[in-house]
Motif scaffolding. Structure first.
Motif, PDB file in Angstrom:
ATOM      1  N   ILE A 290       1.977   6.616 -20.196  1.00 34.21           N
ATOM      2  CA  ILE A 290       1.580   7.460 -18.840  1.00 34.21           C
ATOM      3  C   ILE A 290       0.288   6.832 -18.285  1.00 34.21           C
ATOM      4  O   ILE A 290      -0.622   6.062 -19.519  1.00 34.21           O
ATOM      5  N   LEU A 291       0.445   6.441 -17.435  1.00 35.06           N
ATOM      6  CA  LEU A 291      -1.097   5.895 -16.953  1.00 35.06           C
ATOM      7  C   LEU A 291      -1.526   7.020 -16.473  1.00 35.06           C
ATOM      8  O   LEU A 291      -1.733   7.536 -15.483  1.00 35.06           O
ATOM      9  N   TYR A 292      -3.576   6.678 -16.787  1.00 30.89           N
ATOM     10  CA  TYR A 292      -4.221   7.624 -16.028  1.00 30.89           C
ATOM     11  C   TYR A 292      -4.769   7.330 -15.557  1.00 30.89           C
ATOM     12  O   TYR A 292      -5.445   6.861 -15.692  1.00 30.89           O
ATOM     13  N   GLY A 293      -5.337   7.995 -13.572  1.00 28.49           N
ATOM     14  CA  GLY A 293      -6.666   6.669 -13.030  1.00 28.49           C
ATOM     15  C   GLY A 293      -6.160   7.734 -12.042  1.00 28.49           C
ATOM     16  O   GLY A 293      -6.101   9.173 -11.903  1.00 28.49           O
ATOM     17  N   VAL A 294      -8.066   7.549 -11.707  1.00 27.11           N
ATOM     18  CA  VAL A 294      -8.422   9.319 -10.735  1.00 27.11           C
ATOM     19  C   VAL A 294      -8.354   7.577  -9.507  1.00 27.11           C
ATOM     20  O   VAL A 294      -8.893   6.674  -9.379  1.00 27.11           O
ATOM     21  N   ALA A 295      -7.813   8.698  -8.372  1.00 32.49           N
ATOM     22  CA  ALA A 295      -7.916   8.088  -7.190  1.00 32.49           C
ATOM     23  C   ALA A 295      -9.367   7.696  -6.513  1.00 32.49           C
ATOM     24  O   ALA A 295      -8.330   6.078  -5.854  1.00 32.49           O
ATOM     25  N   GLU A 296      -9.868   8.073  -6.231  1.00 31.66           N
ATOM     26  CA  GLU A 296     -11.278   7.849  -5.544  1.00 31.66           C
ATOM     27  C   GLU A 296     -12.348   6.704  -6.502  1.00 31.66           C
ATOM     28  O   GLU A 296     -12.583   5.645  -5.837  1.00 31.66           O
ATOM     29  N   ASN A 297     -11.490   5.910  -7.957  1.00 33.64           N
ATOM     30  CA  ASN A 297     -12.070   4.966  -8.360  1.00 33.64           C
ATOM     31  C   ASN A 297     -10.926   4.181  -7.723  1.00 33.64           C
ATOM     32  O   ASN A 297     -11.299   2.551  -8.084  1.00 33.64           O
ATOM     33  N   LEU A 298     -10.317   4.116  -8.481  1.00 30.57           N
ATOM     34  CA  LEU A 298      -8.432   3.241  -7.914  1.00 30.57           C
ATOM     35  C   LEU A 298      -8.665   2.558  -6.792  1.00 30.57           C
ATOM     36  O   LEU A 298      -7.693   1.475  -6.946  1.00 30.57           O
ATOM     37  N   ARG A 299      -7.822   3.385  -5.629  1.00 28.97           N
ATOM     38  CA  ARG A 299      -7.581   2.621  -4.549  1.00 28.97           C
ATOM     39  C   ARG A 299      -7.006   2.181  -3.686  1.00 28.97           C
ATOM     40  O   ARG A 299      -6.389   2.044  -3.272  1.00 28.97           O
ATOM     41  N   THR A 300      -9.326   1.604  -3.516  1.00 25.14           N
ATOM     42  CA  THR A 300      -9.391   1.307  -2.680  1.00 25.14           C
ATOM     43  C   THR A 300      -7.881  -0.222  -3.545  1.00 25.14           C
ATOM     44  O   THR A 300      -8.420  -1.219  -2.741  1.00 25.14           O
ATOM     45  N   TYR A 301      -8.854  -0.945  -5.166  1.00 31.90           N
ATOM     46  CA  TYR A 301      -8.314  -1.822  -5.618  1.00 31.90           C
ATOM     47  C   TYR A 301      -6.724  -1.947  -5.579  1.00 31.90           C
ATOM     48  O   TYR A 301      -5.601  -3.160  -5.815  1.00 31.90           O
ATOM     49  N   ILE A 302      -5.904  -0.675  -5.808  1.00 28.77           N
ATOM     50  CA  ILE A 302      -4.713  -0.898  -6.071  1.00 28.77           C
ATOM     51  C   ILE A 302      -3.846   0.005  -4.522  1.00 28.77           C
ATOM     52  O   ILE A 302      -4.030   1.594  -4.889  1.00 28.77           O
ATOM     53  N   PRO A 303      -3.916   0.174  -3.150  1.00 35.46           N
ATOM     54  CA  PRO A 303      -3.497   0.214  -2.103  1.00 35.46           C
ATOM     55  C   PRO A 303      -2.188   1.391  -2.178  1.00 35.46           C
ATOM     56  O   PRO A 303      -2.179   2.511  -2.142  1.00 35.46           O
ATOM     57  N   TRP A 304      -1.721   1.110  -3.386  1.00 35.74           N
ATOM     58  CA  TRP A 304      -0.532   2.138  -4.057  1.00 35.74           C
ATOM     59  C   TRP A 304      -0.360   3.591  -4.017  1.00 35.74           C
ATOM     60  O   TRP A 304       0.036   4.480  -3.393  1.00 35.74           O
ATOM     61  N   LEU A 305      -2.012   3.700  -4.486  1.00 28.91           N
ATOM     62  CA  LEU A 305      -2.363   4.574  -4.790  1.00 28.91           C
ATOM     63  C   LEU A 305      -2.682   5.451  -3.757  1.00 28.91           C
ATOM     64  O   LEU A 305      -3.361   6.868  -3.763  1.00 28.91           O
ATOM     65  N   GLN A 306      -2.515   4.979  -1.977  1.00 21.98           N
ATOM     66  CA  GLN A 306      -3.382   6.270  -0.975  1.00 21.98           C
ATOM     67  C   GLN A 306      -2.530   6.531  -0.774  1.00 21.98           C
ATOM     68  O   GLN A 306      -0.568   6.006  -1.037  1.00 21.98           O
ATOM     69  N   ASN A 307      -2.632   7.831  -0.328  1.00 24.07           N
ATOM     70  CA  ASN A 307      -1.862   8.843   0.409  1.00 24.07           C
ATOM     71  C   ASN A 307      -0.523   8.216   1.070  1.00 24.07           C
ATOM     72  O   ASN A 307       1.071   8.604   1.515  1.00 24.07           O
ATOM     73  N   SER A 308      -0.871   7.384   1.765  1.00 22.90           N
ATOM     74  CA  SER A 308      -0.315   7.053   3.211  1.00 22.90           C
ATOM     75  C   SER A 308       0.662   5.911   2.689  1.00 22.90           C
ATOM     76  O   SER A 308       2.153   5.441   3.649  1.00 22.90           O
ATOM     77  N   VAL A 309       0.634   5.227   1.503  1.00 22.19           N
ATOM     78  CA  VAL A 309       1.189   4.513   0.443  1.00 22.19           C
ATOM     79  C   VAL A 309       2.217   4.797  -0.117  1.00 22.19           C
ATOM     80  O   VAL A 309       3.306   4.042  -0.348  1.00 22.19           O
ATOM     81  N   ILE A 310       1.642   5.174  -0.871  1.00 21.78           N
ATOM     82  CA  ILE A 310       2.430   5.878  -2.537  1.00 21.78           C
ATOM     83  C   ILE A 310       4.157   6.456  -2.584  1.00 21.78           C
ATOM     84  O   ILE A 310       4.436   6.769  -0.930  1.00 21.78           O
ATOM     85  N   THR A 311       4.597   5.932  -3.195  1.00 21.64           N
ATOM     86  CA  THR A 311       5.689   6.315  -3.556  1.00 21.64           C
ATOM     87  C   THR A 311       6.293   6.408  -4.472  1.00 21.64           C
ATOM     88  O   THR A 311       5.664   6.518  -5.831  1.00 21.64           O
ATOM     89  N   ASN A 312       7.646   7.026  -5.071  1.00 24.73           N
ATOM     90  CA  ASN A 312       8.348   7.923  -5.983  1.00 24.73           C
ATOM     91  C   ASN A 312       9.297   7.380  -7.084  1.00 24.73           C
ATOM     92  O   ASN A 312       9.775   7.659  -7.690  1.00 24.73           O
TER      93      ASN A 312
END
Length: 466
Positions: A290-312
């Protein structure tokens, strides 16, 4: 998901062999006596043949030494004075470097042979407000002791009015006693002690990893901080060459090499995380991650975490870097302006006209299911219940651009879940509980689940200023 079992006892862990109590004043023994009493009580130390011992298991005991020394004995007169005689930043930095060199030399002379992580120092030191700007020695002391293999915690001095034999009902004594207890609990946190044994809660052996990115001012060179909880142990990843180490030893290694050594380019972050997970699988063979991350901290560097990009379907760290399907990801959101905030009004019982002057009331701690993958973890923060002064009735409806401390909710979004092992709802419940029940240090809820909380707190040893 299994039911939570009995919390781990402090007896399940190996403690540092030596505790150093570094007094500010050689003549004042009150701080020392209270620290010894607190260590004995909180760590369940027994006295056998004149020595402190700790019960490590049913039939195994280990000796614990408590040594006391004054700051003057180690560092000389005016031990914590950083002599800054100019406002020029260059000279301030030079003065801090000279102070660090003195501290490093004196520690090495006074403690010549220290095994990494086997000695922990409690240092009596006034609060930051008692020092001139730029002259608080806390950060330098923290790092220089850690470089010698000694993790540490600062505890402010007792009030001047307190002396040995004071009435234990004295409010000043209670406040000081609480500081000592919190310092000991923080020591346990730094040693990687947790209250949960998560493999007795989750259905299969699971590694929980918190991912936090420590950034410099221009955010171009990053230090990825990854901490994992597996079983009832805590580990931190350093790099491909060193791999995963027990949490306290990892902290010492981070500090010894210096922050510049660990920084990587932003384009390398995805590969770094992928390698860390690969090494963890090889070292511990978990059936689920299980991976935990905060969106505000990670999404600039892991774009997949952005709402417009994220998949399931699968966790995507980079353009062509995907994780296996045995990995679940929990994205948290709720820092600063992105925190959902509200006020629930109640009334003060027993007061006339109380309905005309409603008071903010706290909601019960709970988990809200917003959709099958989106949840809100509602919990009081440690300072939520404190007085809000003249702003007690203010909300966003009164002044929309002013931030008032109110109840907040952490958004839990689970884009990828290994549903062969755990459902998104059960994972959300586990995450909600992981914010509070696993921490040995706090009764209050943390912002982040414990592995991520521990990753974030690594910054206290790595940042350039206290």
């Amino acid at each position: 998901m299994k039911q939570q079992r009995k919390k781990l006892s402090i007896k399940n862990f190996s403690l540092p062999g030596t505790f150093l109590l570094i007094r500010l004043n050689k003549e004042d023994k009150f701080w020392q006596e209270e620290m010894v009493r607190t260590l004995q009580k909180e760590l369940k130390l027994e006295v056998r043949e004149g020595k402190f011992v700790h019960q490590k298991s049913n039939n195994e005991f280990e000796e614990v030494q408590i040594k006391t020394v004054s700051a003057e004995e180690i560092f000389g007169p005016n031990p914590y004075d950083i002599e800054i005689h100019t406002k020029e930043e260059m000279h301030k930095e030079q003065a801090r470097r000279q102070f660090a060199e003195k501290i490093s030399e004196r520690i090495a002379n006074h403690f010549p042979e220290i095994e990494d992580g086997r000695t922990f120092a409690f240092i009596e030191l006034p609060n930051k407000e008692n020092f001139q700007p730029g002259q608080d020695p806390k950060h330098i002391l923290r790092q220089e002791f850690a470089k010698k293999g000694i993790l540490n915690q600062f505890i402010t001095p007792p009030e001047l009015s307190l002396t040995l034999g004071d009435n234990k009902e004295n409010n000043e004594y209670k406040a000081f006693s609480s500081r000592c207890k919190n310092g000991v609990l923080d020591m346990l946190r730094q040693m990687g002690v947790i209250k949960w044994k998560i493999d007795e809660i989750l259905p299969v052996p699971t590694a929980c990893i918190g991912i936090h990115l420590m950034k410099n001012q221009n955010k171009t060179r990053i230090i990825p901080l990854l901490t994992a909880v597996f079983g009832h142990q805590v580990y931190t990843y350093l790099n491909k060459e060193v791999g995963w180490l027990p949490y306290p030893k990892a902290v010492i290694n981070f500090v010894r090499q210096g922050t510049d050594y660990w920084k990587i380019e932003r384009d390398s972050i995805a590969t770094f995380i992928y390698q860390a997970i690969k090494q963890l699988k090889r070292k511990f063979s978990p059936e689920h991650i299980i991976l935990y991350g905060v969106a505000e901290n990670l999404r600039t560097y892991i774009p997949w975490l952005q709402n417009s990009v994220i998949t399931n379907d699968r966790v995507r760290l980079g353009k062509d870097i995907f994780l296996d399907q045995d990995v679940s990801f929990v994205r948290l959101r709720g820092e600063g302006e992105e925190a959902l905030e509200w006020v629930a009004y109640g009334q003060e019982i027993g007061k006339e006209n109380s309905l005309d002057a409603p008071l903010p009331a706290c909601l019960q701690t709970h988990l809200v299911e917003w959709s099958d993958r989106l949840f809100l973890s509602v919990a009081k923060r440690p300072d939520t219940a404190r007085s809000m002064g003249n702003h007690v009735y203010h909300t966003k409806l009164d002044r929309e651009n002013v931030y008032y401390r109110k109840e907040t909710a952490v958004e839990i979004y689970i884009p990828v879940c290994n549903e062969k092992i755990i459902s998104p709802k059960d994972l959300a419940v586990f995450t909600h509980n992981f914010r509070q029940r696993a921490s040995v240090q706090y009764k209050d809820y943390l912002f982040a689940p414990l592995p991520l909380h521990l990753s974030i707190l690594l910054e206290e040893y790595l940042k350039s200023e206290s």
